[in-house]
Design a protein around this motif. Structure first.
Motif, PDB file in Angstrom:
ATOM      1  N   GLU A  33      -0.901   4.098   2.774  1.00  0.00           N
ATOM      2  CA  GLU A  33       0.278   4.430   3.565  1.00  0.00           C
ATOM      3  C   GLU A  33       1.418   4.847   2.650  1.00  0.00           C
ATOM      4  OE1 GLU A  33       3.541   2.268   6.502  1.00  0.00           O
ATOM      5  OE2 GLU A  33       1.698   1.199   5.923  1.00  0.00           O
ATOM      6  N   ILE A  34       1.927   6.047   2.856  1.00  0.00           N
ATOM      7  CA  ILE A  34       3.052   6.540   2.067  1.00  0.00           C
ATOM      8  C   ILE A  34       4.326   6.341   2.881  1.00  0.00           C
ATOM      9  CG2 ILE A  34       4.142   8.562   1.017  1.00  0.00           C
ATOM     10  CD1 ILE A  34       1.404   9.627   0.351  1.00  0.00           C
ATOM     11  N   GLU A  37      -2.440  10.272   0.675  1.00  0.00           N
ATOM     12  CA  GLU A  37      -2.255   9.995   2.106  1.00  0.00           C
ATOM     13  C   GLU A  37      -3.559   9.598   2.783  1.00  0.00           C
ATOM     14  OE1 GLU A  37       1.552  12.715   3.555  1.00  0.00           O
ATOM     15  OE2 GLU A  37      -0.441  13.640   3.386  1.00  0.00           O
TER      16      GLU A  37
END
Length: 377
Positions: free
Chosen positions: A356-357, A352
């Motif tokens: 970007e998750i 993270e």
């Protein structure tokens, strides 16, 4: 036409014909012995009388006079007529059967000749059946070759499926079929030695043929590859792979992220840092539910570094990867296996911080909806 008839006669089964000839010889011996002792003739005349009576010619130069002589002559004549009729009937029936098989084989060869593209499937066992079902579902032309006649009879033929009852090892016609019209040769017998000989037979005459073979034993994979197989599938390996994945289901993580291709190595460093294995990468094209999957199966950081250096020195491959990331809008998923859930929590936290998750353990349908929205925006 004469050559064809001679060829049919040469391949005709001799089982019944041989038995008939043996019976004729036995009856002839009976006739000679009976003529000698019952009719009282000499050896030459006994042979003559036995043959003429069996053939029902009956020139009338010798007449049975006593009761036992008449009984002997009657049995010899009746047995001769019945036996000769039997032998000729067997020969005629067998010949007609072979003519029918030859005609059927000729029709099949004409069907194959008219096929534009086809697959050759050698061996119709449990694996071969699955392969044929998959090809039929895709409406592909298939030539199935198996030496077991009963197996061939169990396969339903159609305009797309031709079944040939032949031995792929001893018959060179498989090498003739593996020409430029053949998409692929699939060798799926359960015997690795048979598979090896089939691959060698095809490769000797068709260096450009695409050959996919089954390997029952792990130790035979290298031999089949040296023989010329382009792809080798081992049920042992694939079965073990599936068993492994099923056993690790509680410790598998699918994480969907968004980042550029330049961040590949940094991401992989975090994965290996936590002792996890990157099983595969799925690239999600907007609007398409099924992703493009690339198997990785490594936790070795050196392999990641080696791949990074490869991209730096191969412009075409690097550009292709960058274009793939552009098409997918940098969205892709990683399937990661690890020791436990707490490790995954730490892994997610570290990831993270650098990328970007989008989501964790999302289905392909859920990801497709998200990528579709990004594409529309």
């Amino acid at each position: 036409m004469r050559k064809r008839l001679l060829k049919l006669w040469a391949v005709m089964s001799t089982k019944y014909v041989t038995n008939g000839i043996l019976l004729i010889i036995a009856l002839l011996i009976y006739g000679i012995v009976g003529s000698y002792f019952i009719m009282g003739l000499n050896l030459v005349d006994s042979i003559y009388y036995a043959v003429t009576t069996m053939a029902t010619v009956g020139y009338g130069d010798y007449f049975p006079e006593t009761g036992i002589q008449k009984i002997f002559a009657t049995t010899l004549a009746l047995a001769g007529v019945a036996l000769l009729a039997y032998v000729f009937n067997i020969i005629l029936t067998n010949f007609q059967q072979k003519m029918g098989e030859y005609s059927k084989g000729a029709r099949k060869m004409r069907t194959i000749k008219n096929m534009d593209d086809y697959y050759i499937l050698c061996g119709y066992g449990r694996v071969g059946k699955v392969v044929l079902d998959e090809l039929k579902q895709r409406n592909q032309n298939v030539i199935v070759i198996d030496k077991d006649e009963k197996v061939c009879e169990s396969i339903e033929e159609s305009e797309n499926v031709v079944v040939m009852n032949k031995d792929a090892i001893t018959n060179d016609f498989i090498a003739e079929l593996a020409n430029e019209k053949c998409n692929s040769v699939i060798v799926s017998t359960g015997n690795d030695v048979t598979n090896l000989f089939i691959v060698l037979t095809i490769r000797e005459t068709n260096p450009d043929a695409w050959i996919v073979t089954r390997a029952s034993g792990f130790e035979n994979i290298s031999k089949l590859r040296k023989a010329g197989a382009d792809k080798i599938v081992s049920p042992e390996i694939s079965g073990g792979y599936d068993l492994y994945f099923e056993s690790t289901r509680p410790h598998l993580l699918k994480i969907t992220v968004k980042h550029t291709s330049e961040e590949l190595l940094d991401e992989f460093k975090i994965i290996t840092k936590h002792g996890c294995t990157l099983e595969n990468i799925e690239y999600h094209i907007p609007g398409i539910g099924t992703p493009l999957t690339r198997k990785i199966k490594t936790r070795n950081l050196d392999e990641g570094i080696k791949y990074q250096k490869y991209l730096e020195t191969h412009d075409t491959e690097r550009e292709a990867l960058e274009n793939l990331y552009k098409i997918t809008n940098n969205t892709h998923s990683h399937l990661i296996s690890g020791p436990d859930k707490s490790t995954f929590d730490k892994l997610i936290k570290d990831l993270e911080e650098m990328e970007e998750i989008i989501g964790i353990n999302l289905s392909n349908q859920e990801i497709a909806k998200l990528t579709n929205k990004d594409f529309q925006n």
